[in-house]
Design an enzyme around this catalytic site. Structure first.
Site, mmCIF file in Angstrom:
data_model
loop_
_atom_site.group_PDB
_atom_site.id
_atom_site.type_symbol
_atom_site.label_atom_id
_atom_site.label_comp_id
_atom_site.label_asym_id
_atom_site.label_seq_id
_atom_site.Cartn_x
_atom_site.Cartn_y
_atom_site.Cartn_z
ATOM 1 N N ASP A 11 1.091 -6.215 -0.126
ATOM 2 C CA ASP A 11 0.684 -6.527 -1.493
ATOM 3 C C ASP A 11 -0.460 -5.586 -1.846
ATOM 4 O O ASP A 11 -1.538 -5.655 -1.252
ATOM 5 C CB ASP A 11 0.233 -7.989 -1.590
ATOM 6 C CG ASP A 11 0.187 -8.481 -3.030
ATOM 7 O OD1 ASP A 11 0.336 -7.652 -3.945
ATOM 8 O OD2 ASP A 11 -0.005 -9.696 -3.231
ATOM 9 N N ASP A 105 4.348 -3.679 -6.864
ATOM 10 C CA ASP A 105 3.249 -3.587 -5.905
ATOM 11 C C ASP A 105 3.400 -4.517 -4.714
ATOM 12 O O ASP A 105 2.436 -4.743 -3.981
ATOM 13 C CB ASP A 105 1.922 -3.894 -6.615
ATOM 14 C CG ASP A 105 1.878 -5.300 -7.186
ATOM 15 O OD1 ASP A 105 2.954 -5.884 -7.407
ATOM 16 O OD2 ASP A 105 0.766 -5.817 -7.414
ATOM 17 N N GLU A 106 4.608 -5.032 -4.485
ATOM 18 C CA GLU A 106 4.763 -6.053 -3.454
ATOM 19 C C GLU A 106 6.148 -5.941 -2.834
ATOM 20 O O GLU A 106 7.142 -5.760 -3.544
ATOM 21 C CB GLU A 106 4.559 -7.429 -4.081
ATOM 22 C CG GLU A 106 4.575 -8.581 -3.122
ATOM 23 C CD GLU A 106 4.385 -9.914 -3.848
ATOM 24 O OE1 GLU A 106 4.364 -10.941 -3.159
ATOM 25 O OE2 GLU A 106 4.279 -9.918 -5.101
#
Length: 494
Positions: A11, A105-106
């Site tokens: 993350d 983003d993860e």
């Protein structure tokens, strides 16, 4: 459940705000809020400096301004965020072919499916930790950004671990310690426990994961139903058998806009629906998909929300077809009291456009023969107003949300700090420069034009303070021995 913590969850830390800080030196170490800036805007991401003041994602921007009035409030630049995300996802794919992106983003990674460590079944905790630490170093080297890593024997525990690792850390959950870690956590920590389920459990006196485990499967089934209750009981015991899935097939593609002032004019509403339909088709084509069901979403002034849909005879990615279907759908909706939000989506997706003459819209010639509307007649549909690609030599005009990239003929690249009363204030700096100088210009200054954003690893070598751009100090291709992989799918904004 695995005998080694080989499920990795990455993350990125305050991703949107961190990219803005990386490309704007004057904002480093200062509170930054990215999101909608209008009266009804919502925070997408806040930097850790802003979070100290209580600002968080999904908060109304107006409330964030009251909590942190001195923060930099910027419109999102999703095109730039996607380009940075491609580099990060490429690093993950170098570890394993099983990468499950959740957003820009993860992502989850199944380390045992890759060839960067021991064979499957022979991994140790030390092996997994070494890979996680190397990944964090590689991300910082490639992008200048930080990411938090969780390692565990399951997806649920890996995500819990990465949350504990924030910011810029690594947390590993050794197999056998899952129940002890989860027991004191709020029951909302478990996947599938939303506000409604959480309220049902709270009324029964169950507020922590440990209490859910002690309640037993029979009690949870009584409260929540067989499927949900049984699955929740296993999660509370730390058992999660969900595999890492490399391709998460999207079921629909959609775009929507919230308006600063409620819309009542029917002509304006139809124009907005047409614009949203074009943006939706652009996103649909970007994903290489087509679909057969067109959906229109309307949120009224009183927050009541309704949807209308129409299923075509065959899947399409024709903008004229989607526009006409959306226009028919909005025609049947009463909007006289005022519309707060409009959206257009396409579902029933397939990987190709199976053209159906009877499902397509055509302009009929006098002789009765249909002629398809040319694509050239379709206006461009940017992902967001701040991302519209600038035309060559286009002056800034009125397209000036804070954070927008511009270039001046004498001072080089910079970004808009604010505008009004016929003037615009620009800070001239880039990723590789010191904090730059601020200058003010007339809105119609012919030497000031819109420009493409610089990536975090691009900048001026030698630390020039005049904002003039030279060759990037680091080139992305210098960092990798293989290609960085395909772009991740488009996703909803957080």
């Amino acid at each position: 459940m695995r005998r080694a913590p080989t499920v990795l969850h990455l993350d990125m830390d305050a991703f949107y705000a961190a990219v803005e800080q990386a490309t704007k030196p004057s904002l480093r170490g200062k509170p930054v809020v990215v999101g909608g800036l209008g009266p009804r805007g919502v925070v997408a991401t806040a930097s850790y400096e802003a979070r100290v003041f209580g600002v968080h994602s999904a908060m109304p921007t107006a409330q964030a301004r009251r909590l942190c009035p001195n923060a930099a409030y910027l419109n999102p630049r999703f095109g730039l965020y996607r380009r940075v995300s491609e580099v990060v996802m490429g690093l993950l794919r170098e570890l394993s072919p099983l990468v499950e992106p959740l957003s820009l983003d993860e992502a989850f990674v199944d380390l045992e499916a890759g060839d960067t460590g021991p064979p499957a079944g022979e991994w140790s905790a030390a092996d997994a930790r070494a890979v996680g630490e190397r990944l964090r170093r590689d991300i910082r080297t490639a992008t200048g950004l930080s990411g938090s890593v969780g390692l565990a024997g399951s997806k649920m525990l890996a995500k819990v671990a990465s949350e504990q690792a924030k910011p810029d850390g690594l947390v590993m959950v050794p197999p056998g310690t899952e129940r002890a870690l989860l027991a004191p956590m709020p029951v909302r920590t478990l996947p599938g426990v939303g506000p409604a389920t959480g309220q049902t459990l709270r009324r029964a006196g169950i507020t922590t994961v440990g209490e859910a485990a002690e309640a037993g499967e029979a009690e949870l089934v009584r409260l929540l139903g067989r499927a949900h209750g049984a699955a929740l009981h296993l999660m509370a015991l730390g058992v999660d058998e969900r595999p890492v899935v490399a391709e998460r097939d999207a079921k629909s593609v959609s775009v929507e806009d919230t308006f600063d002032v409620d819309l009542t004019d029917r002509t304006r509403i139809h124009a907005e629906i047409a614009r949203l339909a074009d943006r939706c088709v652009e996103r649909l084509r970007g994903a290489g998909r087509s679909g057969r069901t067109v959906v229109v979403k309307v949120r009224n002034y009183d927050f009541t929300t309704l949807t209308r849909s129409e299923t075509l005879r065959g899947p399409t990615d024709d903008p004229a077809v989607v526009r006409e279907a959306a226009a028919r759908l909005i025609e049947g909706v009463d909007t006289t009291a005022g519309v707060r939000l409009l959206g257009v989506g396409v579902s029933g997706l397939v990987g190709f456009a199976q053209e159906d003459l009877f499902a397509q819209t055509a302009a009929l010639a006098p002789n009765g023969e249909g002629t398809a509307a040319p694509d050239a007649a379709r206006p461009p549909g940017p992902t967001s107003p701040s991302e519209a690609a600038p035309a060559a030599g286009e002056t800034v005009g009125h397209r000036l949300p804070p954070g927008r990239d511009v270039r001046h003929a004498r001072y080089g690249p910079g970004w808009v700090q604010g505008s009004g009363l016929g003037r615009v204030t620009v800070r001239f700096e880039g990723p590789g420069t010191p904090p730059g100088r601020v200058r003010t210009f007339a809105l119609d200054d012919p030497e000031l034009e819109l420009s493409e954003p610089l990536l975090p690893w691009e900048g001026t070598s030698g630390g020039r303070s005049d904002g003039q751009r030279s060759e990037p100090a680091i080139r992305p291709k210098d960092m990798f021995s293989s290609d960085t992989g395909a772009p991740v799918s488009d996703v909803s904004r957080p």
